[in-house]
Design a protein around this motif. Structure first.
Motif, PDB file in Angstrom:
ATOM      1  N   LEU A 118       0.833  -1.209   0.000  1.00  0.00           N
ATOM      2  CA  LEU A 118       0.000   0.000   0.000  1.00  0.00           C
ATOM      3  C   LEU A 118       0.865   1.256   0.000  1.00  0.00           C
ATOM      4  CD1 LEU A 118      -2.764  -1.042   2.585  1.00  0.00           C
ATOM      5  CD2 LEU A 118      -3.035  -0.766   0.113  1.00  0.00           C
ATOM      6  N   GLY A 119       2.027   1.141   0.669  1.00  0.00           N
ATOM      7  CA  GLY A 119       2.926   2.287   0.746  1.00  0.00           C
ATOM      8  C   GLY A 119       3.440   2.725  -0.621  1.00  0.00           C
ATOM      9  N   ARG A 120       3.363   1.836  -1.600  1.00  0.00           N
ATOM     10  CA  ARG A 120       3.848   2.193  -2.950  1.00  0.00           C
ATOM     11  C   ARG A 120       2.747   2.816  -3.804  1.00  0.00           C
ATOM     12  NH1 ARG A 120       5.838  -3.720  -3.411  1.00  0.00           N
ATOM     13  NH2 ARG A 120       7.321  -3.710  -1.704  1.00  0.00           N
ATOM     14  N   LEU A 121       1.537   2.911  -3.250  1.00  0.00           N
ATOM     15  CA  LEU A 121       0.419   3.467  -4.026  1.00  0.00           C
ATOM     16  C   LEU A 121       0.090   4.867  -3.508  1.00  0.00           C
ATOM     17  CD1 LEU A 121      -1.853   0.265  -4.036  1.00  0.00           C
ATOM     18  CD2 LEU A 121      -0.406   1.091  -5.894  1.00  0.00           C
ATOM     19  N   SER A 122      -0.188   5.775  -4.438  1.00  0.00           N
ATOM     20  CA  SER A 122      -0.425   7.165  -4.016  1.00  0.00           C
ATOM     21  C   SER A 122      -1.890   7.423  -3.662  1.00  0.00           C
ATOM     22  CB  SER A 122       0.003   8.120  -5.135  1.00  0.00           C
ATOM     23  OG  SER A 122      -0.732   7.788  -6.303  1.00  0.00           O
ATOM     24  N   ASN A 123      -2.769   6.471  -3.987  1.00  0.00           N
ATOM     25  CA  ASN A 123      -4.199   6.716  -3.758  1.00  0.00           C
ATOM     26  C   ASN A 123      -4.733   6.036  -2.492  1.00  0.00           C
ATOM     27  OD1 ASN A 123      -3.694   4.275  -5.075  1.00  0.00           O
ATOM     28  ND2 ASN A 123      -5.679   4.224  -6.113  1.00  0.00           N
ATOM     29  N   VAL A 124      -3.818   5.687  -1.560  1.00  0.00           N
ATOM     30  CA  VAL A 124      -4.256   5.069  -0.298  1.00  0.00           C
ATOM     31  C   VAL A 124      -3.657   5.832   0.871  1.00  0.00           C
ATOM     32  CG1 VAL A 124      -4.380   2.955   1.067  1.00  0.00           C
ATOM     33  CG2 VAL A 124      -3.939   2.828  -1.364  1.00  0.00           C
ATOM     34  N   GLU A 125      -4.476   6.032   1.889  1.00  0.00           N
ATOM     35  CA  GLU A 125      -3.970   6.643   3.113  1.00  0.00           C
ATOM     36  C   GLU A 125      -4.381   5.762   4.285  1.00  0.00           C
ATOM     37  OE1 GLU A 125      -3.962  11.076   5.129  1.00  0.00           O
ATOM     38  OE2 GLU A 125      -5.336  10.636   3.490  1.00  0.00           O
ATOM     39  N   ILE A 126      -3.459   5.558   5.240  1.00  0.00           N
ATOM     40  CA  ILE A 126      -3.808   4.792   6.443  1.00  0.00           C
ATOM     41  C   ILE A 126      -3.801   5.765   7.608  1.00  0.00           C
ATOM     42  CG2 ILE A 126      -3.295   2.750   7.834  1.00  0.00           C
ATOM     43  CD1 ILE A 126      -2.998   1.702   5.172  1.00  0.00           C
ATOM     44  N   LYS A 127      -4.879   5.822   8.340  1.00  0.00           N
ATOM     45  CA  LYS A 127      -4.940   6.721   9.501  1.00  0.00           C
ATOM     46  C   LYS A 127      -5.030   5.867  10.768  1.00  0.00           C
ATOM     47  CE  LYS A 127      -6.708  10.691   7.026  1.00  0.00           C
ATOM     48  NZ  LYS A 127      -7.611  11.837   7.025  1.00  0.00           N
ATOM     49  N   TRP A 128      -3.926   5.804  11.491  1.00  0.00           N
ATOM     50  CA  TRP A 128      -3.838   4.993  12.712  1.00  0.00           C
ATOM     51  C   TRP A 128      -4.441   5.752  13.899  1.00  0.00           C
ATOM     52  CZ3 TRP A 128      -2.272   0.137  11.827  1.00  0.00           C
ATOM     53  CH2 TRP A 128      -1.489  -0.115  10.707  1.00  0.00           C
ATOM     54  N   GLY A 129      -4.873   5.016  14.891  1.00  0.00           N
ATOM     55  CA  GLY A 129      -5.400   5.631  16.111  1.00  0.00           C
ATOM     56  C   GLY A 129      -6.677   6.417  15.871  1.00  0.00           C
ATOM     57  N   GLN A 130      -7.476   5.988  14.902  1.00  0.00           N
ATOM     58  CA  GLN A 130      -8.748   6.666  14.577  1.00  0.00           C
ATOM     59  C   GLN A 130      -9.867   5.623  14.604  1.00  0.00           C
ATOM     60  OE1 GLN A 130      -9.376   9.927  13.634  1.00  0.00           O
ATOM     61  NE2 GLN A 130      -7.250  10.556  13.950  1.00  0.00           N
ATOM     62  N   ALA A 131     -10.706   5.704  15.616  1.00  0.00           N
ATOM     63  CA  ALA A 131     -11.771   4.706  15.757  1.00  0.00           C
ATOM     64  C   ALA A 131     -13.087   5.232  15.184  1.00  0.00           C
ATOM     65  CB  ALA A 131     -11.968   4.352  17.235  1.00  0.00           C
ATOM     66  N   LEU A 132     -13.774   4.357  14.483  1.00  0.00           N
ATOM     67  CA  LEU A 132     -15.093   4.715  13.961  1.00  0.00           C
ATOM     68  C   LEU A 132     -16.059   4.944  15.123  1.00  0.00           C
ATOM     69  CD1 LEU A 132     -17.172   4.850  11.571  1.00  0.00           C
ATOM     70  CD2 LEU A 132     -17.627   2.444  12.073  1.00  0.00           C
ATOM     71  N   LEU A 133     -16.794   6.079  15.037  1.00  0.00           N
ATOM     72  CA  LEU A 133     -17.745   6.406  16.107  1.00  0.00           C
ATOM     73  C   LEU A 133     -19.160   6.571  15.556  1.00  0.00           C
ATOM     74  CD1 LEU A 133     -17.116   6.907  19.092  1.00  0.00           C
ATOM     75  CD2 LEU A 133     -17.138   9.361  18.611  1.00  0.00           C
ATOM     76  N   GLY A 134     -19.260   7.059  14.331  1.00  0.00           N
ATOM     77  CA  GLY A 134     -20.600   7.308  13.794  1.00  0.00           C
ATOM     78  C   GLY A 134     -20.634   7.248  12.284  1.00  0.00           C
ATOM     79  N   LEU A 135     -21.821   6.940  11.748  1.00  0.00           N
ATOM     80  CA  LEU A 135     -22.019   6.890  10.294  1.00  0.00           C
ATOM     81  C   LEU A 135     -23.346   7.550   9.983  1.00  0.00           C
ATOM     82  CD1 LEU A 135     -21.264   3.100   9.541  1.00  0.00           C
ATOM     83  CD2 LEU A 135     -19.824   5.027   8.868  1.00  0.00           C
ATOM     84  N   SER A 143     -21.085  10.205   5.794  1.00  0.00           N
ATOM     85  CA  SER A 143     -20.266  11.013   6.705  1.00  0.00           C
ATOM     86  C   SER A 143     -19.810  10.096   7.837  1.00  0.00           C
ATOM     87  CB  SER A 143     -21.075  12.181   7.279  1.00  0.00           C
ATOM     88  OG  SER A 143     -21.473  13.015   6.209  1.00  0.00           O
ATOM     89  N   VAL A 144     -18.500  10.021   8.009  1.00  0.00           N
ATOM     90  CA  VAL A 144     -17.913   9.082   8.966  1.00  0.00           C
ATOM     91  C   VAL A 144     -17.335   9.880  10.128  1.00  0.00           C
ATOM     92  CG1 VAL A 144     -16.144   7.296   9.249  1.00  0.00           C
ATOM     93  CG2 VAL A 144     -17.336   7.520   7.054  1.00  0.00           C
ATOM     94  N   THR A 145     -17.809   9.593  11.329  1.00  0.00           N
ATOM     95  CA  THR A 145     -17.260  10.264  12.517  1.00  0.00           C
ATOM     96  C   THR A 145     -16.198   9.380  13.143  1.00  0.00           C
ATOM     97  OG1 THR A 145     -19.400  11.292  12.918  1.00  0.00           O
ATOM     98  CG2 THR A 145     -17.817  11.335  14.745  1.00  0.00           C
ATOM     99  N   LEU A 146     -15.050   9.991  13.425  1.00  0.00           N
ATOM    100  CA  LEU A 146     -13.913   9.245  13.962  1.00  0.00           C
ATOM    101  C   LEU A 146     -13.476   9.860  15.270  1.00  0.00           C
ATOM    102  CD1 LEU A 146     -12.629   9.373  10.459  1.00  0.00           C
ATOM    103  CD2 LEU A 146     -12.933   7.188  11.638  1.00  0.00           C
ATOM    104  N   GLN A 147     -12.904   9.013  16.109  1.00  0.00           N
ATOM    105  CA  GLN A 147     -12.386   9.531  17.376  1.00  0.00           C
ATOM    106  C   GLN A 147     -10.924   9.123  17.536  1.00  0.00           C
ATOM    107  OE1 GLN A 147     -14.716  10.131  20.983  1.00  0.00           O
ATOM    108  NE2 GLN A 147     -13.519   8.458  21.871  1.00  0.00           N
ATOM    109  N   ALA A 148     -10.067  10.126  17.774  1.00  0.00           N
ATOM    110  CA  ALA A 148      -8.651   9.841  17.987  1.00  0.00           C
ATOM    111  C   ALA A 148      -8.453   9.368  19.427  1.00  0.00           C
ATOM    112  CB  ALA A 148      -7.828  11.085  17.710  1.00  0.00           C
ATOM    113  N   LYS A 149      -7.257   8.865  19.706  1.00  0.00           N
ATOM    114  CA  LYS A 149      -6.975   8.341  21.049  1.00  0.00           C
ATOM    115  C   LYS A 149      -7.096   9.420  22.119  1.00  0.00           C
ATOM    116  CE  LYS A 149      -5.309   4.058  20.287  1.00  0.00           C
ATOM    117  NZ  LYS A 149      -5.041   2.846  20.961  1.00  0.00           N
TER     118      LYS A 149
END
Ligand SMILES: Cc1cc2nc3c(=O)[nH]c(=O)nc-3n(C[C@H](O)[C@H](O)[C@H](O)COP(=O)(O)OP(=O)(O)OC[C@H]3O[C@@H](n4cnc5c(N)ncnc54)[C@H](O)[C@@H]3O)c2cc1C
Length: 412
Positions: A118-135, A143-149
């Motif tokens: 995935l690191g070799r592709l420019s169209n992907v982003e990984i966001k660590w420490g982000q938990a799904l909270l709402g949809l 609309s995706v609601t996320l909560q950081a640590k």
């Protein structure tokens, strides 16, 4: 946000392989993972031969083969009470398919390989420490609601969401679904252990059907590290488990047996299916959608076949080649596969391996495997039958999911 963009919830194997599949197909993908890093605990580790061409097409099979163990031994069930071993080596598939072997590699390491790709592709982003909270979804997107640590919340917008957030899936809850089914009374104990199982007659992969020491035993790396999973009552307290692991190995290998525990992980098992796999623009895949005990390796396998089906179906919907009814078909086909094949087969295998049956009952219960291993043609059919966990094309009009399911008769 573009209406083609995809949010993947969870950086487990199903989420990351989904991200790779859709990113390679040209879609913008963002993965949200609640934790700060990959989960490297001992979990799934066997990738069965019919799935390997798909992993090859995603570009990860060579790395998996390089870092893992190539299993040419295939199916081996040791029936200690009957003094019998039922076998179907993968070599019977030579010349019949491009991958006549299974690959063994910890799922955490597979995730690490996928992350590199995935690191070799420019169209992907990984966001660590982000938990799904709402949809919240409407006709154009989600609309995706996320909560950081640290508790901070943010909202991001995507065209589609794939919930691959595991057995306790928040996505599942947010689409109003529940995981229906049962939880086993027993707990499995997965141990990674250095020992010489080959000297006990073990092959690369083994179901060791023993009256008191039953286990699934598999070679992890070809260099002395093995996975041995045994069962105990879930009523036993988890404290004291390390001593019980030693007791198990002393009983199995003898008081003087040489072994070294690398890691271990106790876990409860379920046979559960989500009441929904789709709500509008949100789909579930992997353990978020279905949970099975791992005897036979059908848990993660079924999840990865979800990805293959979803890639075809959702890709066609976003690309304008199919209408959204294909996503209902995704739900129907994957639910059918789990409830009719994966779950009953895994249940049957768990019962055979860990059921403490007397010799005559065991002989009857294992008759399908005996028939499936009796000659070259039967062995081929049994091994190729593992592909039953794949759904027929979601885009073909007359798919027949029931055709040729050599695996299904194991559960009869
Ligand atoms: C000890 C053990 C041994 C096993 N052995 C086998 C085996 O031998 N064979 C087999 O086939 N299967 C086995 N399994 C099952 C197998 O591990 C699972 O089927 C597999 O992990 C499913 O992958 P997944 O990506 O769907 O979910 P997971 O691997 O559970 O990944 C889900 C990810 O989502 C993240 N997440 C959770 N909630 C949120 C949220 N709200 N927001 C963002 N991210 C979130 C989690 O942190 C996790 O990284 C085993 C399981 C265990 C526990």
């Amino acid at each position: 946000m573009s209406s083609d963009s995809i949010a993947v919830i969870g950086a487990g194997p199903v989420g990351l392989v989904s991200a790779l599949a859709f990113a390679r197909d040209g879609f913008d993908v963002t993965v949200f993972e609640a934790e700060d890093q990959l989960n490297l605990a001992p979990r799934a580790m066997v990738y069965l031969n019919p799935l390997l061409p798909d992993l090859d097409e995603l570009g990860i099979l060579d790395d998996m083969k390089r870092r893992g163990h190539i299993d040419r031994d295939g199916f081996n069930m040791h029936l200690v009470a009957l003094d019998e071993v039922l076998s179907a080596p993968n070599s019977v598939l030579d010349g019949l398919m491009p991958t006549p072997f299974n690959v063994h590699l910890g799922q955490g390491e597979v995730c690490a390989i996928v992350l590199e790709h995935l690191g070799r592709l420019s169209n992907v982003e990984i966001k660590w420490g982000q938990a799904l909270l709402g949809l919240e979804q409407d006709g154009d997107g989600v609309s995706v609601t996320l909560q950081a640590k640290d508790g901070r919340q943010s909202i991001e917008r995507f065209g589609w969401v794939i919930g691959a957030d595991g057995g306790r899936s928040a996505t599942r809850e947010l689409i109003g679904a529940t995981a229906e089914g049962t939880t086993w009374d027993e707990r499995f104990v997965a141990t990674n252990v250095f020992t010489d199982f080959r000297s006990l007659g073990m092959k690369s992969s083994n179901m060791y059907v023993h009256p008191t020491l039953a286990a699934v035993i598999a070679d992890i790396d070809g260099h002395g590290l093995w996975r041995c999973t045994f069962q105990e009552s879930a009523e036993l307290p988890e404290e004291g488990l390390r001593q019980r692991i030693d007791d198990y190995y002393h009983a199995l290998l003898g008081e003087d047996g040489v072994y070294e525990i690398d890691t271990y992980s106790p876990y409860r098992m379920h046979q559960r299916m989500s009441t929904k796999m789709r709500e509008g623009r949100v789909m579930l895949a992997g353990d978020a959608a279905h949970l099975t005990n791992p005897t036979g390796g059908l848990g993660l396998t079924t999840g990865l076949y979800d990805v293959i089906a979803l890639r075809e179906g959702l890709g066609a919907v976003i690309g304008g080649r199919a209408d959204e009814s294909v996503l209902d078909r995704y739900e129907a086909e994957r639910t059918k596969t789990f409830t009719e094949i994966s779950s009953p087969t895994a249940t049957h295998l768990k019962n055979v391996v860990y059921g403490h049956h007397d010799a005559e009952t065991l002989r009857v219960l294992t008759e399908p495997m005996r028939q499936g291993t009796k000659d070259l043609e039967s062995q081929r059919q049994m091994l190729l039958g593992l592909d039953a966990v794949r759904s027929p094309s979601l885009l073909s009009s007359a798919a027949d999911a029931a055709e040729g399911h050599a695996l299904a008769h194991l559960a009869e």
